[in-house]
Every structure is written in C-alpha cells, then in structure tokens.
Design a protein around this motif. Structure first.
Motif, PDB file in Angstrom:
ATOM      1  N   ASP A 148     -44.074  35.704  -6.038  1.00  0.00           N
ATOM      2  CA  ASP A 148     -43.703  37.354  -6.040  1.00  0.00           C
ATOM      3  C   ASP A 148     -44.361  38.298  -7.315  1.00  0.00           C
ATOM      4  O   ASP A 148     -44.695  39.313  -7.050  1.00  0.00           O
ATOM      5  CB  ASP A 148     -41.949  37.551  -6.533  1.00  0.00           C
ATOM      6  N   LYS A 149     -44.768  37.570  -8.351  1.00  0.00           N
ATOM      7  CA  LYS A 149     -45.674  38.431  -9.353  1.00  0.00           C
ATOM      8  C   LYS A 149     -47.019  39.207  -8.651  1.00  0.00           C
ATOM      9  O   LYS A 149     -47.740  39.515  -8.657  1.00  0.00           O
ATOM     10  CB  LYS A 149     -45.656  37.266 -10.258  1.00  0.00           C
ATOM     11  N   GLY A 150     -47.583  38.272  -7.767  1.00  0.00           N
ATOM     12  CA  GLY A 150     -49.184  38.108  -7.308  1.00  0.00           C
ATOM     13  C   GLY A 150     -48.816  39.352  -6.124  1.00  0.00           C
ATOM     14  O   GLY A 150     -50.146  40.500  -6.107  1.00  0.00           O
ATOM     15  N   GLY A 151     -47.796  39.432  -5.307  1.00  0.00           N
ATOM     16  CA  GLY A 151     -47.764  40.855  -4.971  1.00  0.00           C
ATOM     17  C   GLY A 151     -47.690  41.935  -4.821  1.00  0.00           C
ATOM     18  O   GLY A 151     -47.488  42.830  -4.929  1.00  0.00           O
ATOM     19  N   ASP A 152     -46.894  41.935  -6.346  1.00  0.00           N
ATOM     20  CA  ASP A 152     -46.487  42.480  -7.007  1.00  0.00           C
ATOM     21  C   ASP A 152     -47.755  43.765  -7.816  1.00  0.00           C
ATOM     22  O   ASP A 152     -47.449  44.461  -8.029  1.00  0.00           O
ATOM     23  CB  ASP A 152     -45.211  42.989  -7.977  1.00  0.00           C
ATOM     24  N   MET A 153     -48.472  42.519  -8.129  1.00  0.00           N
ATOM     25  CA  MET A 153     -49.862  42.825  -8.651  1.00  0.00           C
ATOM     26  C   MET A 153     -50.840  43.850  -7.621  1.00  0.00           C
ATOM     27  O   MET A 153     -51.378  44.636  -7.789  1.00  0.00           O
ATOM     28  CB  MET A 153     -50.457  42.316  -9.449  1.00  0.00           C
ATOM     29  N   ILE A 154     -50.371  42.817  -6.803  1.00  0.00           N
ATOM     30  CA  ILE A 154     -51.115  43.444  -5.590  1.00  0.00           C
ATOM     31  C   ILE A 154     -51.071  44.768  -4.960  1.00  0.00           C
ATOM     32  O   ILE A 154     -51.696  46.185  -4.808  1.00  0.00           O
ATOM     33  CB  ILE A 154     -51.710  42.935  -4.751  1.00  0.00           C
ATOM     34  N   GLU A 189     -49.547  47.357  -7.141  1.00  0.00           N
ATOM     35  CA  GLU A 189     -49.460  47.858  -8.479  1.00  0.00           C
ATOM     36  C   GLU A 189     -51.240  48.866  -7.826  1.00  0.00           C
ATOM     37  O   GLU A 189     -51.549  49.652  -8.238  1.00  0.00           O
ATOM     38  CB  GLU A 189     -49.575  47.406  -9.232  1.00  0.00           C
ATOM     39  N   ARG A 190     -52.300  47.851  -7.885  1.00  0.00           N
ATOM     40  CA  ARG A 190     -53.618  47.622  -7.931  1.00  0.00           C
ATOM     41  C   ARG A 190     -53.845  48.570  -6.473  1.00  0.00           C
ATOM     42  O   ARG A 190     -54.697  49.859  -6.297  1.00  0.00           O
ATOM     43  CB  ARG A 190     -54.064  46.278  -8.008  1.00  0.00           C
ATOM     44  N   THR A 191     -53.374  48.839  -5.635  1.00  0.00           N
ATOM     45  CA  THR A 191     -53.863  49.510  -4.144  1.00  0.00           C
ATOM     46  C   THR A 191     -52.173  50.736  -4.401  1.00  0.00           C
ATOM     47  O   THR A 191     -52.593  51.032  -3.424  1.00  0.00           O
ATOM     48  CB  THR A 191     -53.219  48.307  -2.666  1.00  0.00           C
ATOM     49  N   ARG A 192     -51.571  50.600  -5.219  1.00  0.00           N
ATOM     50  CA  ARG A 192     -50.797  51.810  -5.178  1.00  0.00           C
ATOM     51  C   ARG A 192     -49.778  51.781  -3.746  1.00  0.00           C
ATOM     52  O   ARG A 192     -50.267  52.345  -3.681  1.00  0.00           O
ATOM     53  CB  ARG A 192     -51.561  53.357  -5.501  1.00  0.00           C
ATOM     54  N   GLY A 193     -49.260  50.026  -3.690  1.00  0.00           N
ATOM     55  CA  GLY A 193     -48.942  50.482  -2.389  1.00  0.00           C
ATOM     56  C   GLY A 193     -48.545  50.596  -1.050  1.00  0.00           C
ATOM     57  O   GLY A 193     -48.755  50.753   0.008  1.00  0.00           O
ATOM     58  N   LYS A 194     -50.791  51.089  -0.654  1.00  0.00           N
ATOM     59  CA  LYS A 194     -51.518  51.275   0.566  1.00  0.00           C
ATOM     60  C   LYS A 194     -51.085  49.854   1.326  1.00  0.00           C
ATOM     61  O   LYS A 194     -50.781  49.996   2.684  1.00  0.00           O
ATOM     62  CB  LYS A 194     -52.762  51.720   0.102  1.00  0.00           C
ATOM     63  N   TYR A 195     -50.753  49.069   1.085  1.00  0.00           N
ATOM     64  CA  TYR A 195     -50.793  47.695   1.556  1.00  0.00           C
ATOM     65  C   TYR A 195     -49.535  46.971   1.457  1.00  0.00           C
ATOM     66  O   TYR A 195     -48.984  45.475   1.391  1.00  0.00           O
ATOM     67  CB  TYR A 195     -51.920  46.731   1.746  1.00  0.00           C
ATOM     68  N   SER A 196     -48.944  47.345   1.236  1.00  0.00           N
ATOM     69  CA  SER A 196     -47.275  46.775   0.813  1.00  0.00           C
ATOM     70  C   SER A 196     -46.683  46.302   2.286  1.00  0.00           C
ATOM     71  O   SER A 196     -45.667  45.287   1.708  1.00  0.00           O
ATOM     72  CB  SER A 196     -46.580  47.651  -0.189  1.00  0.00           C
ATOM     73  N   GLY A 197     -46.644  46.581   2.903  1.00  0.00           N
ATOM     74  CA  GLY A 197     -46.278  45.790   4.944  1.00  0.00           C
ATOM     75  C   GLY A 197     -46.604  44.789   4.757  1.00  0.00           C
ATOM     76  O   GLY A 197     -46.181  43.713   4.561  1.00  0.00           O
ATOM     77  N   GLN A 198     -48.126  44.026   4.008  1.00  0.00           N
ATOM     78  CA  GLN A 198     -48.706  43.570   4.486  1.00  0.00           C
ATOM     79  C   GLN A 198     -48.462  42.386   3.389  1.00  0.00           C
ATOM     80  O   GLN A 198     -48.902  41.256   3.666  1.00  0.00           O
ATOM     81  CB  GLN A 198     -50.083  43.477   4.575  1.00  0.00           C
ATOM     82  N   VAL A 199     -48.933  42.819   2.233  1.00  0.00           N
ATOM     83  CA  VAL A 199     -48.268  41.926   1.158  1.00  0.00           C
ATOM     84  C   VAL A 199     -46.479  41.542   1.181  1.00  0.00           C
ATOM     85  O   VAL A 199     -46.744  40.671   0.566  1.00  0.00           O
ATOM     86  CB  VAL A 199     -48.123  43.505   0.297  1.00  0.00           C
ATOM     87  N   ASP A 200     -45.942  42.154   1.539  1.00  0.00           N
ATOM     88  CA  ASP A 200     -44.436  41.850   1.724  1.00  0.00           C
ATOM     89  C   ASP A 200     -44.185  40.779   2.474  1.00  0.00           C
ATOM     90  O   ASP A 200     -44.018  39.216   2.623  1.00  0.00           O
ATOM     91  CB  ASP A 200     -43.553  42.863   2.041  1.00  0.00           C
ATOM     92  N   THR A 201     -45.265  40.514   4.188  1.00  0.00           N
ATOM     93  CA  THR A 201     -45.135  39.494   5.116  1.00  0.00           C
ATOM     94  C   THR A 201     -45.638  38.185   4.041  1.00  0.00           C
ATOM     95  O   THR A 201     -45.142  37.595   4.553  1.00  0.00           O
ATOM     96  CB  THR A 201     -46.153  40.408   6.131  1.00  0.00           C
ATOM     97  N   GLY A 202     -46.888  38.892   3.680  1.00  0.00           N
ATOM     98  CA  GLY A 202     -47.303  37.454   3.326  1.00  0.00           C
ATOM     99  C   GLY A 202     -46.814  36.542   2.148  1.00  0.00           C
ATOM    100  O   GLY A 202     -46.551  35.722   2.368  1.00  0.00           O
TER     101      GLY A 202
END
Length: 67
Positions: free
Chosen positions: A23-29, A31-44
């Motif tokens: 969860d922390k790793g996904g939240d950091m990603i 934050e750094r991408t400004r939510g641009k890939y949030s769907g893919q991050v959530d799936t991962g």
C-alpha cells in the motif's frame, strides 16, 4: 527459486506487514506520478496482495492466530 518465491518465504507469518508495504509503495507511486497511473497501480497492488496473502481473513495483527 524465483524472486516471488523468495519474497513469499520472507513474508511468511508477516503477511499484514507485507500488505501495508504494498500500500505504501503504491501510494508513493501515485504521489510521484500525480495519480496519472492510479488505476494500474491499484491493480498491481491488488495482485501483489493476492500473491503474498496479505488480504486473507485471519491474517495480520487485527485478529489473533487460530489454534
């Protein structure tokens, strides 16, 4: 032995903490991408949690281990 097998072996008995780390790793990603890939991050995140067993009922610190 694959990398995933090694990670699973290391996290055995600490699945809840592994889930928190994912969860922390996904939240950091996010934050750094400004939510641009949030769907893919959530799936991962969901897939990693399934692999590590962190979201299984009865695991982690919330509930005591079953005898």
């Amino acid at each position: 032995m694959s990398m995933m097998d090694k990670l699973k072996q290391m996290l055995k008995g600490h699945e809840h903490q592994g889930s928190k780390g994912v969860d922390k790793g996904g939240d950091m990603i996010d934050e750094r991408t400004r939510g641009k890939y949030s769907g893919q991050v959530d799936t991962g995140q969901d897939r990693l949690k399934e692999q590590f067993g962190g979201d299984q009922p009865g695991q982690g610190q919330d509930k005591p281990p079953q005898p």
